[in-house]
Motif scaffolding. Structure first.
Motif, PDB file in Angstrom:
ATOM      1  N   SER A 187    -123.976  26.999  51.765  1.00 38.69           N
ATOM      2  CA  SER A 187    -123.701  28.330  51.233  1.00 38.69           C
ATOM      3  C   SER A 187    -124.032  28.344  49.748  1.00 38.69           C
ATOM      4  O   SER A 187    -124.475  27.337  49.173  1.00 38.69           O
ATOM      5  N   ASP A 188    -123.810  29.488  49.106  1.00 38.06           N
ATOM      6  CA  ASP A 188    -124.003  29.571  47.658  1.00 38.06           C
ATOM      7  C   ASP A 188    -123.111  28.557  46.939  1.00 38.06           C
ATOM      8  O   ASP A 188    -123.505  27.979  45.928  1.00 38.06           O
ATOM      9  N   MET A 189    -121.912  28.331  47.495  1.00 39.43           N
ATOM     10  CA  MET A 189    -120.988  27.398  46.872  1.00 39.43           C
ATOM     11  C   MET A 189    -121.530  25.970  46.920  1.00 39.43           C
ATOM     12  O   MET A 189    -121.522  25.251  45.911  1.00 39.43           O
ATOM     13  N   THR A 190    -122.017  25.533  48.082  1.00 42.77           N
ATOM     14  CA  THR A 190    -122.535  24.165  48.193  1.00 42.77           C
ATOM     15  C   THR A 190    -123.807  23.988  47.373  1.00 42.77           C
ATOM     16  O   THR A 190    -124.088  22.897  46.874  1.00 42.77           O
ATOM     17  N   ASP A 191    -124.575  25.048  47.216  1.00 42.35           N
ATOM     18  CA  ASP A 191    -125.798  24.968  46.405  1.00 42.35           C
ATOM     19  C   ASP A 191    -125.492  24.707  44.939  1.00 42.35           C
ATOM     20  O   ASP A 191    -126.331  24.166  44.208  1.00 42.35           O
ATOM     21  N   GLN A 192    -124.296  25.101  44.506  1.00 46.02           N
ATOM     22  CA  GLN A 192    -123.922  24.958  43.098  1.00 46.02           C
ATOM     23  C   GLN A 192    -123.183  23.656  42.791  1.00 46.02           C
ATOM     24  O   GLN A 192    -122.819  23.397  41.645  1.00 46.02           O
ATOM     25  N   LEU A 193    -122.975  22.824  43.803  1.00 46.28           N
ATOM     26  CA  LEU A 193    -122.263  21.563  43.592  1.00 46.28           C
ATOM     27  C   LEU A 193    -123.077  20.613  42.724  1.00 46.28           C
ATOM     28  O   LEU A 193    -124.312  20.558  42.814  1.00 46.28           O
ATOM     29  N   ARG A 198    -121.454  16.594  45.437  1.00 41.19           N
ATOM     30  CA  ARG A 198    -122.158  16.625  46.726  1.00 41.19           C
ATOM     31  C   ARG A 198    -122.093  15.261  47.405  1.00 41.19           C
ATOM     32  O   ARG A 198    -121.829  15.166  48.609  1.00 41.19           O
ATOM     33  N   LYS A 199    -122.357  14.202  46.635  1.00 35.33           N
ATOM     34  CA  LYS A 199    -122.328  12.842  47.184  1.00 35.33           C
ATOM     35  C   LYS A 199    -120.939  12.506  47.718  1.00 35.33           C
ATOM     36  O   LYS A 199    -120.802  11.941  48.815  1.00 35.33           O
ATOM     37  N   LEU A 207    -121.142  12.685  59.883  1.00 37.41           N
ATOM     38  CA  LEU A 207    -122.548  12.998  60.161  1.00 37.41           C
ATOM     39  C   LEU A 207    -123.394  13.059  58.891  1.00 37.41           C
ATOM     40  O   LEU A 207    -124.603  13.281  58.960  1.00 37.41           O
ATOM     41  N   SER A 208    -122.745  12.914  57.738  1.00 29.97           N
ATOM     42  CA  SER A 208    -123.437  12.786  56.443  1.00 29.97           C
ATOM     43  C   SER A 208    -124.331  13.971  56.086  1.00 29.97           C
ATOM     44  O   SER A 208    -125.371  13.807  55.441  1.00 29.97           O
ATOM     45  N   ARG A 209    -123.933  15.163  56.490  1.00 31.11           N
ATOM     46  CA  ARG A 209    -124.679  16.364  56.098  1.00 31.11           C
ATOM     47  C   ARG A 209    -123.764  17.574  56.201  1.00 31.11           C
ATOM     48  O   ARG A 209    -122.747  17.541  56.903  1.00 31.11           O
TER      49      ARG A 209
END
Length: 242
Positions: A187-193, A198-199, A207-209
Motif C-alpha cells: 500500500s502507500d504506507m508500505t511504499d513509504q517504509l 521494511r527489512k 513467506l518473506s514478502r
C-alpha cells in the motif's frame, strides 16, 4: 466461479483492497455497487467491464447509510444485494498513552459502528430473500494486537465477534458471514517504509514478502462462492500470525 446473476456491494471500494475486491468480482461477471465517502473518480468507474452503480456516504453516519441504502432498494430495477463486502475503514495510529480519546472513538466508530450501520439494513433484506453472503474485512492486528493501534485493533477484533454472531443469526436463512484478516499488504504506507523498517517487517513474515490487494480479493471471491463456510476468519498474512 461465475457471479453473473449476483449483485455485490463493496464499501470503501475507490482504491486499495476494496477496489481489488470489486475488480475480482467484476471479472467474474457480477454486478457491482461501489461505495466511497467522497466521489469516485471517473477513471475508476471506467475500469470495470460493466458500469457499476455508485454510493457516496460516510458509513459512520447511521442516518446517511440508511437513507442511501433505502434509496437503492427503491429503484424499480433493483433486485437486491447478494454479497456485501465491508471493507471501508480508517486508521489513526498512536501509542496508547498518547492517543486522544477522540481518535480512539473515531476509529472504532468508523470501523466497527460503521460496518454495523451498513450491515443491519442489508442483513434484514437478506433474511427476507433467504440468501446472502457477508464478508467483513478485519485485520491480523485484531487477532494479535499491534503497538500504536489500540483503537484499530479493538475495532477489528470487534468485527470478528460481529462476524460470528451474524453467522449464527443468519444461518437458518442460508446467509453466510465470514471475515478476512489481512496482514501486511502492499500500500502507500508500505511504499513509504524505510529500508530498515521494511527489512524488520519482512523478517517477521515467514513467506518473506508483503501481500497484495489481489491476495485478499482472491479469498473474498472464494468465500462468496462457497456455500458451506460461515462464521470463520481467514487470515491472509504470509504466516505472520501463526
Amino acid at each position: 466461479m461465475n457471479f453473473t446473476d449476483k449483485t455485490v456491494l463493496v464499501t470503501g471500494s475507490s482504491r486499495g483492497i476494496g477496489l481489488a475486491i470489486a475488480h475480482a468480482f467484476d471479472k467474474l461477471g457480477a454486478r457491482l455497487i461501489l461505495h466511497a465517502r467522497s466521489a469516485i473518480k471517473p477513471e475508476v468507474i471506467a475500469s470495470f467491464h460493466q458500469e457499476p452503480l455508485t454510493l457516496q456516504f460516510d458509513i459512520a453516519d447511521a442516518k446517511a447509510a440508511e437513507e442511501a441504502l433505502k434509496a437503492l432498494y427503491k429503484q424499480d430495477d433493483f433486485e437486491g444485494i447478494d454479497i456485501l463486502v465491508n471493507n471501508a475503514g480508517i486508521t489513526k495510529d498512536q501509542i496508547t498513552i498518547g492517543m486522544l480519546p477522540a481518535d480512539f472513538a473515531q476509529v472504532v466508530n468508523v470501523n466497527l459502528n460503521g460496518t454495523f450501520n451498513v450491515t443491519q439494513p442489508i442483513f434484514k433484506k437478506m433474511i427476507r430473500q433467504k440468501h446472502g453472503s457477508i464478508i467483513n474485512i478485519s485485520s491480523v492486528v485484531g487477532q494479535m494486537g499491534n503497538v500504536g493501534q489500540v483503537n484499530y485493533s479493538a475495532a477489528k477484533a470487534g468485527l470478528i465477534g460481529m462476524t460470528k454472531t451474524l453467522a449464527k443469526e443468519g444461518a437458518r436463512r442460508q446467509i453466510q458471514v465470514n471475515a478476512i484478516a489481512p496482514g501486511m499488504i502492499v500500500s502507500d504506507m508500505t511504499d513509504q517504509l524505510s529500508d530498515k523498517a521494511r527489512k524488520s517487517l519482512l523478517e517477521s513474515i515467514p513467506l518473506s514478502r508483503f501481500g497484495s490487494a489481489e491476495d485478499v480479493a482472491d479469498v473474498a471471491v472464494f468465500l462468496a462462492g462457497n456455500n458451506y463456510i460461515t462464521g470463520q476468519t481467514i487470515t491472509v498474512d504470509g504466516g505472520l500470525h501463526i
